[in-house]
Scaffold this active site. Structure first.
Site, PDB file in Angstrom:
ATOM      1  N   CYS A 105      51.243  74.629  25.446  1.00 58.32           N
ATOM      2  CA  CYS A 105      51.753  74.396  26.797  1.00 58.32           C
ATOM      3  C   CYS A 105      53.272  74.529  26.856  1.00 58.32           C
ATOM      4  CB  CYS A 105      51.332  73.014  27.284  1.00 58.32           C
ATOM      5  SG  CYS A 105      51.955  72.646  28.935  1.00 58.32           S
ATOM      6  N   ARG A 108      55.794  71.232  29.058  1.00 57.30           N
ATOM      7  CA  ARG A 108      55.715  69.851  28.584  1.00 57.30           C
ATOM      8  C   ARG A 108      56.918  68.962  28.896  1.00 57.30           C
ATOM      9  NH1 ARG A 108      54.082  70.783  22.498  1.00 57.30           N
ATOM     10  NH2 ARG A 108      54.539  72.992  22.891  1.00 57.30           N
ATOM     11  N   TRP A 277      51.057  72.319  37.214  1.00 54.15           N
ATOM     12  CA  TRP A 277      51.106  73.352  38.248  1.00 54.15           C
ATOM     13  C   TRP A 277      51.159  74.706  37.574  1.00 54.15           C
ATOM     14  CZ3 TRP A 277      54.971  69.478  38.084  1.00 54.15           C
ATOM     15  CH2 TRP A 277      56.150  69.847  37.428  1.00 54.15           C
ATOM     16  N   GLU A 282      50.551  83.245  34.892  1.00 54.98           N
ATOM     17  CA  GLU A 282      49.149  82.951  34.545  1.00 54.98           C
ATOM     18  C   GLU A 282      48.221  83.649  35.532  1.00 54.98           C
ATOM     19  OE1 GLU A 282      49.929  78.403  34.446  1.00 54.98           O
ATOM     20  OE2 GLU A 282      48.311  78.779  33.032  1.00 54.98           O
TER      21      GLU A 282
HETATM   22  N1  ARG Z   1      45.887  79.887  32.446  1.00 56.66           N
HETATM   23  C1  ARG Z   1      44.976  79.096  33.223  1.00 56.66           C
HETATM   24  C2  ARG Z   1      44.706  79.767  34.555  1.00 56.66           C
HETATM   25  O1  ARG Z   1      45.238  80.772  34.832  1.00 56.66           O
HETATM   26  C3  ARG Z   1      45.508  77.708  33.461  1.00 56.66           C
HETATM   27  C4  ARG Z   1      45.906  76.936  32.232  1.00 56.66           C
HETATM   28  C5  ARG Z   1      46.734  75.715  32.525  1.00 56.66           C
HETATM   29  N2  ARG Z   1      47.937  76.054  33.205  1.00 56.66           N
HETATM   30  C6  ARG Z   1      48.838  75.181  33.707  1.00 56.66           C
HETATM   31  N3  ARG Z   1      49.843  75.658  34.352  1.00 56.66           N
HETATM   32  N4  ARG Z   1      48.698  73.893  33.533  1.00 56.66           N
HETATM   33  O2  ARG Z   1      43.996  79.271  35.390  1.00 56.66           O
END
Ligand code: ARG
Length: 413
Positions: A105, A108, A277, A282
């Site tokens: 992560c 953090r 968030w 991602e």
């Molecule tokens: N990578 C994942 C997604 O696209 C989420 C993982 C957790 N990500 C976060 N920002 N807490 O859905």
């Protein structure tokens, strides 16, 4: 599964894995054979892990006072039951440190702000689902997303913990078409077909929210549709390219991982959905960009009028940037928390410095920390990290991963 067998004093690797090794000095003789529930419990490993965790908790929080009285109490409880019940303060600290220790992560810096919802006494599948929906609403918080975890019942020798099958509370179905194409998220194509086999019916769209699948010992596998009030989504548009909105893309606002096991001081919580968030990449670089996910880069490049006949035009890179701008722009204009990879990378280095100053090592996995685009433009690219795993932590079990992608095997049959 209150299987009662003869405890023959065997030392078994705990099912939970990665627990602290049992300390030889604590070995004690026990009368054999003794009737005990669940043969897999390695009492000494639980004792050692509990002790390590409680020491950590009391050493990091001076208000806690001396650890010995609590240790004595916990030792007795473990001897009697094979496990122990965390106080609310221990649970909160444990969950926050699990986040702090999670090497994958990048976000953090805010580990101390994690909101912990103690739902350990909730037991029916329907109630678990309802509390998950409340989690989604509370975490969304009108767009100002709050990092939140809901902790459901722990695994105990007397009673196995419930399970959520889904990888996240909100995910989109992948509908396999007769011609082999997939409408929706291809990552969940077999999960989706398994749920359809189990009776789930839905119109075939590109962003159909999957039902929540909850499995308990008593009720088996049950599916629950998410109420609209729990699912917040952001329709995607681009700040300059008007045609982008016509692609009718969207993404859910809150990523709540729901198939990781929270491990604190020798106690396992397999159902402990948690969220932060989104980092824009991602969604823009992975969920919408990966060729085995929504695979939108070729279409965006085409609409942008780029020359896709030659890789060296870098049409992929150019289209990927615009896709990611659309994600960040849309979340921002909708008032939903999101960050970009440059900002988040710098924050992560601030976190590393703080951890170092606190005299702690901060485990980090380079291949997860470095963002999936423009890596070398972010400071996290240009260094190495401590890699040794630490507990408490979130652990991804192979069977839970398999369930989240394929809808099998059930945990209790
Ligand atoms: N990578 C994942 C997604 O696209 C989420 C993982 C957790 N990500 C976060 N920002 N807490 O859905």
């Amino acid at each position: 599964m209150t299987v009662v067998r003869i405890w023959a004093g065997r030392r078994r690797a705990p099912r939970t894995g990665r627990l602290a090794a049992p300390s030889p000095s604590r070995a004690r003789t026990r009368p054999e054979p003794v009737l005990r529930p669940e043969p897999d419990v390695d009492v000494e490993a639980v004792q050692a892990a509990a002790e390590e965790f409680l020491q950590l908790f009391h050493s990091e929080d001076p208000r806690r006072g001396a650890v010995e009285p609590r240790l004595a109490q916990v030792r007795r409880e473990i001897d009697l039951t094979g496990t122990y019940w965390h106080t609310q303060a221990e649970l909160t600290f444990g969950a926050r440190v699990a986040w702090r220790n999670n090497a994958r992560c990048i976000g953090r810096l805010y580990w101390q702000s994690l909101q912990v919802r103690d739902r350990r006494t909730v037991s029916t599948a329907r109630e678990i689902a309802e509390h998950c929906f409340d989690h989604l609403r509370e975490a969304h918080n009108d767009g100002k997303i709050r990092p939140t975890i809901s902790v459901f019942a722990p695994e105990t020798p007397a009673r196995p913990a419930p399970r959520i099958w889904n990888e996240q509370l909100v995910r989109y179905a992948g509908h396999q078409q007769p011609d082999g194409r997939i409408i929706g998220d291809p990552r969940y194509r077999t999960f989706t077909s398994e749920l359809v086999r189990r009776g789930w019916r839905r119109p075939v769209g590109a962003f159909d929210v999957l039902p929540l699948v909850v499995e308990t010992m008593d009720e088996g596998v049950r599916m629950f549709e998410l109420p609209e009030s729990a699912v917040h989504e952001v329709p995607l548009e681009h700040p300059e390219l008007p045609w982008f909105a016509g692609l009718e893309l969207r993404w859910h606002a809150v990523p709540v991982i729901s198939n990781s096991r929270l491990v604190i001081g020798g106690v396992s919580y397999p159902t402990a959905p948690f969220n932060g968030w989104y980092l824009g990449t991602e969604i823009g670089a992975r969920n919408l960009g990966d060729s085995d996910r929504y695979n939108l880069v070729p279409e965006v490049a085409e609409r942008m009028g780029l020359d896709t006949s030659d890789e060296s035009t870098l049409w992929r890179d150019r289209a990927l940037v615009e896709l990611n701008r659309a994600v960040l722009h849309s979340f921002q204009t909708n008032g939903v928390s999101v960050t970009d990879h440059h900002t988040e990378s710098r924050r992560f280095l601030v976190h590393l410095e703080r951890e170092e100053r606190a005299g702690r090592s901060c485990p980090a996995d380079w291949s997860w920390i470095v963002p999936p685009m423009s890596g070398s433009q972010t400071p996290v690219f240009h260094r190495y990290y401590d890699t040794e795993d630490q507990l408490p932590n979130f652990i991804t079990d192979p069977d839970a991963t398999h369930r989240a992608l394929h809808g099998s095997p059930p945990a209790f049959s």
